[in-house]
Design a protein around this motif. Structure first.
Motif: not given
Length: 767
Positions: A104-105, A469, A472, A498-499, A662
């Protein structure tokens, strides 16, 4: 009352903003991020005239700061950046991108600071370290071979004025105005709405106005989470018995009560200051209707004053001398029916009349607002309606009055000031041509929504991300993530994992940079940078922490490295000189924008900052007609193009006290009593009853749009909350997959995340 549902724990939130809860949160994150005692002392320099500007929100920095001029959110941001946790090439050797994509983030960013440049290796599905020279050479070679109009230069709101100026110049020398930024996702509605009505793209209020105001109207801004330092101004206002009238769908703790953690007496006694004197839980998207009701009540009070021979309620002298369009606006207000106002706003006429009565008794009124107004289909119209309200009694351009949009990220407003814009008419292109001897592109660039459209159409060839990010933060996650992986090139200039590093292009690079709080040593010595706050004041910022790793480069150095590897040499642009001495970048900014930045290097440490010219604050209207403009709203409907049937609920997204944009600091939200998960759905008890739901039940949401695209989020735990009936709330960015890309503000194209019509289904239901 407390209840568990899987990993979720729900409690009744009773604590005020600030207080011991805030102290506990700060202590916890400093310990969790292993911030050394010497580094935790950095907080004493946060937002000080000789210190560093907070890397979190953009709230104003006072000339005479408090001893602790930081808030809980700012302390979390500082701990997040100065953490002793770090990840290098060995981390990526242990974890494939496929594995990391399942994290998860919060877990991703919690691994610590990125420390070495890396390139994605598809053979091993991992990122591999490479040298800075190799990274720049490969990125430059790829960019030189691409269609110059199909490369996007995105920036988050954190980069300094110096970096932003260099980045905008890089994009234009490369050949486009594709300079979307995080403003496109939040306050572009402000920039458009204020520009067309009062002739400036920013607010007219400064900190001193809080000392002179006698009434504040608050719209759609959660001060306790998004800009907690403003609570000091609000508390001081309330101690003068100044009314604060709030319009917000949720009863947010920071707008209800506040215990000042910097006051020993308040901390020992538990004393709370009541912030809002009236609290109106407007329906999401109902702001235009609510303000229309306020204006209608004001006209009624003015009629009564005229009939009895008393002083007019309207400031007719101001209206006549300074405005245009009043007659059309008045006619529209008088023709508007109360039944329509009540239906669309979710508020009752007597409540709106009560608020209007306070407004009319006040001589200096401020209107403060946030993304609760801007992230709507009619976001620009909402901003214009705020202006209409203020113009009725001359509440722009006088002490204690004015419009106060509260920006999010710490320099998002400043980036626009120095050229980060997709709109060529807002950039000094002729001056750039004169200074640097090249022909700047004149074609409109891509904003955030248009960049996403280009990516979905497989037309964008490269995405350079200066922070942020992006994948996201944007809507349409399902389609966007699939299309993102088809991009030929993605480059992310980042401090944390991050994503966006895991949803990557075919060729992908991570370029780790210094944070603003870190000492930035260059050839000319330690360098300082500058930022602009929400009130259009410029401040110096000095890094004070040792860098997380000796392998990190500064943002200006990375921008210069890409520029030198990509662009043909230009004798008028000495990138190396700029990197060696940021004062020379400020000289370039001054040469480009002399009206704003004259004597830039000499003024950058002015206590409280120096302000750029804001003509409307002096009742000079740089509009097309040379006057402040009343505008007639197109519609009272808050969601005119995404209106489902009777089975739909209106969803709006919110942030928790455990996040900033985010960045997710934790899965807890103490202000709303949610612990352990962000996959929750806040519902009114009446709606829960109609759906036969109980606290802890798990449901799914799907977007009500009927355009052939399935947009769905599963696994949401129901939490009873004080939400307007027929409306529900959930967290950003977890619920972004429900937002169609086309569901954005008219004119500004800000994603309309504050009003999404959705259909609720029980867990396991078929779509």
């Amino acid at each position: 009352m407390s209840k568990h549902s899987g990993d979720v724990r729900i409690e009744d939130p009773t604590m005020p903003a600030g207080g011991w809860g805030s102290v506990g949160e700060v202590t916890h994150i400093l310990f969790d991020q292993r911030v050394a005692l010497k580094d935790s002392a950095l907080l004493l320099k946060q937002n000080k005239p000789d210190g560093y500007a907070c890397v979190s929100c953009a709230w104003a920095k006072p000339a005479n700061p408090h001893p602790f001029e930081f808030c809980e959110s700012g302390a979390k941001a500082t701990a997040w950046e100065t953490t002793s946790k770090a990840i290098g090439a060995d981390f990526f050797a242990r974890h494939t991108v496929t594995e990391l994509a399942t994290w998860d983030d919060h877990r991703l960013e919690d691994q610590g600071r990125l420390t070495v440049p890396m390139r994605y290796d598809p053979g091993t599905d991992t990122y591999r370290e490479l040298s800075w020279d190799a990274a720049f050479a490969e990125i430059g070679a790829a960019l030189r071979g691409m269609d110059r109009e199909q490369v996007v230069f995105y920036s988050s709101g954190r980069a300094s004025l110096e970096t932003s100026y260099m980045y905008a110049l890089l994009a234009r020398m490369y050949g486009n105005n594709n300079l979307p930024d995080s403003s496109n996702m939040c306050h572009e509605s402000t920039s458009v709405g204020l520009q067309k009505t009062i002739g400036v793209a920013v607010g007219t209020v400064v900190l001193e106005d809080f000392e002179q105001t006698d009434c504040i109207f608050f719209f759609g801004q959660n001060v306790g989470v998004n800009s907690p330092r403003m609570l000091h101004q609000l508390q001081a206002v309330r101690k003068r018995d100044v009314p604060i009238i709030t319009f917000n769908p949720l009863r947010e703790r920071g707008l209800v009560s506040f215990t000042n953690p910097q006051s020993p007496a308040e901390m020992l006694t538990g004393h709370e200051t009541a912030i809002s004197t009236q609290y109106h839980q407007v329906k999401p998207g109902g702001d235009t209707a609510a303000i229309m009701g306020l204006c209608k009540a004001i006209f009624d009070l003015d009629d009564a004053a005229l009939a009895s021979g008393r002083q007019r309620v309207l400031d007719t002298a101001f209206i006549q001398e300074h405005t245009e369009g009043f007659a059309d606006f008045e006619a529209a207000v008088r023709a508007c029916e109360w039944a329509d106002i009540e239906r669309e706003s979710g508020l009752w006429r007597p409540d709106l009349e009560s608020a209007a009565g306070v407004y009319c008794k006040s001589s200096a009124v401020m209107a403060v607002y946030g993304m609760g107004l801007t992230q709507h289909r009619n976001g620009v119209q909402n901003v214009a309606m705020v202006v209409n309200l203020l113009l009725l009694r001359g509440n722009i351009g006088k002490a204690g009055a004015g419009v106060c949009p509260v920006r999010g990220h710490s320099n998002v407003q400043g980036q626009r000031t120095v050229g980060i814009t997709e709109k060529p008419e807002l950039a000094p292109l002729d001056k750039l041509k004169e200074l640097y001897g090249f022909e700047p592109p004149r074609k409109q660039g891509m904003n955030t929504v248009e960049a996403c459209e280009g990516i979905l159409a497989r037309k964008v060839q490269a995405f350079i991300g200066l922070g942020g990010n992006f994948v996201r933060a944007v809507p349409e996650r399902g389609l966007m993530e699939a299309a993102w992986r088809e991009l030929p090139l993605t480059v992310q200039i980042s401090t944390k994992l991050n994503r966006n590093h895991l949803v990557h292009g075919k060729a992908s690079y991570i370029l780790p940079c210094l944070g603003r709080i870190e000492i930035d040593r260059q050839a000319g010595g330690a360098q300082d940078v500058t930022v602009e706050d929400s009130t259009a004041c410029m401040h110096g910022s000095r890094g004070m922490a040792e860098p997380a790793a000796p392998t990190l480069l500064s943002e200006p150095a990375i921008v210069a490295g890409i520029a030198k590897a990509t662009l043909d040499p230009n004798p008028r642009v000495d990138w190396d000189r700029w990197v060696g001495d940021y004062g020379t970048v400020r000289e370039a900014i001054e040469a480009t924008y002399p009206e704003i930045f004259h004597d830039f290097n000499a003024r950058m440490w002015t206590p409280g900052g120096f302000r750029k010219p804001v003509a409307a604050a002096h009742r000079v209207w740089k509009t097309e007609g040379g006057m402040a403009r009343f505008t007639v709203p197109e519609s009272l409907q808050g969601n005119p193009d995404l209106r489902g049937g009777p089975a739909t609920l209106r969803l709006f997204t919110v942030r928790s006290d455990g996040q900033f944009n985010t960045t997710i600091y934790s899965h807890d939200d103490r202000f709303r009593g949610v612990y352990g998960s962000r996959m929750v759905l806040f519902m009114a008890r009446a709606d829960m009853a109609s759906y036969a739901l109980a606290q802890g039940d798990v449901v799914a949401l799907r977007c009500a749009a009927q355009d052939g695209v399935e947009r769905r989020v599963d696994g949401l735990t129901v939490v009873p909350y004080d939400v307007p009936q027929g409306c529900i709330a959930g967290y950003f960015p977890e619920l972004n997959p429900l937002i169609p890309l086309w569901h954005h503000a008219k004119e500004s194209k800000v994603p309309a995340a504050k009003a999404i019509d959705v259909i609720l289904e029980r867990a396991g239901s078929a779509s």
